[in-house]
Write an enzyme that holds these catalytic residues in place. Structure first.
Site, PDB file in Angstrom:
ATOM      1  CB  ILE A  69      38.857  37.148  40.402  1.00 44.61           C
ATOM      2  CG1 ILE A  69      40.042  38.004  39.862  1.00 44.61           C
ATOM      3  CG2 ILE A  69      37.674  37.307  39.765  1.00 44.61           C
ATOM      4  CD1 ILE A  69      40.355  37.726  38.566  1.00 44.61           C
ATOM      5  CD  GLU A  70      35.602  36.167  47.379  1.00 46.08           C
ATOM      6  OE1 GLU A  70      35.820  34.768  47.628  1.00 46.08           O
ATOM      7  OE2 GLU A  70      35.637  36.857  48.174  1.00 46.08           O
ATOM      8  CB  ILE A  71      31.042  36.518  41.858  1.00 49.81           C
ATOM      9  CG1 ILE A  71      31.801  37.142  40.998  1.00 49.81           C
ATOM     10  CG2 ILE A  71      29.847  37.283  42.095  1.00 49.81           C
ATOM     11  CD1 ILE A  71      31.518  37.074  39.403  1.00 49.81           C
ATOM     12  NE  ARG A 106      35.378  35.734  51.853  1.00 52.05           N
ATOM     13  CZ  ARG A 106      35.173  36.710  51.297  1.00 52.05           C
ATOM     14  NH1 ARG A 106      35.070  36.618  49.894  1.00 52.05           N
ATOM     15  NH2 ARG A 106      35.129  37.808  51.954  1.00 52.05           N
TER      16      ARG A 106
END
Length: 164
Positions: A69-71, A106
């Site tokens: 879950i990342e934005i 990342r």
């Protein structure tokens, strides 16, 4: 979380930090250190890198932002510094030979170039494999397996109250 990211002008948001298995990121840190040396980047030169890199021996702790879950702001990941780092790692063959995942890339890239005020931890419930976290917005809930409350599929996580 999307509104918070927009309002806070964040570039990267994440939900949880966990350790990766050393075998899943074999040689990744060695190549990242070589890149940092070539580019004059201190492996502990930012608060975020200091969170992930030990002081005594400059070794990565294997902790990383799990990106289930990342934005993200894609423009940053398309930027020259990120793409240069990615291309360098790709040229080392680690994605192919060692199956390096994007979460390690990342994490270290965010640590090298993003200030802390551009990175945001989302408070969202999340459960996967052997990890579960219920949102801080609901402190009365705790992680349980579906089978423990008569649900299916048995091994899935849910956030449930004491009366479940």
């Amino acid at each position: 979380p999307i509104a918070a990211m927009h309002e806070g002008n964040y570039v990267y948001t994440w939900s949880h930090v966990l350790p990766d298995l050393p075998g899943a990121v074999r040689h990744f840190w060695d190549h990242s250190l070589m890149y940092m040396k070539m580019k004059g980047i201190d492996p502990r030169g930012t608060p975020i890198l200091r969170h992930f890199v030990r002081e005594d021996d400059i070794q990565w702790t294997y902790q990383l932002y799990m990106n289930d879950i990342e934005i993200v702001q894609l423009d940053w990941f398309r930027s020259d510094p990120y793409q240069d780092y990615f291309r360098y790692l790709d040229s080392m063959g680690g994605f192919w030979l060692h199956r390096w995942g994007d979460h390690a890339v990342r994490t270290i890239a965010v640590g090298m170039w993003l200030p802390e005020d551009k990175v945001f931890e989302m408070d969202v419930p999340y459960g996967h494999q052997n990890y579960c976290r219920c949102s801080g917005a609901h402190p009365h809930l705790s992680c349980v397996r579906e089978e423990d409350v008569g649900g299916v599929p048995a091994k899935w996580w849910i956030c449930a109250g004491e009366d479940a």
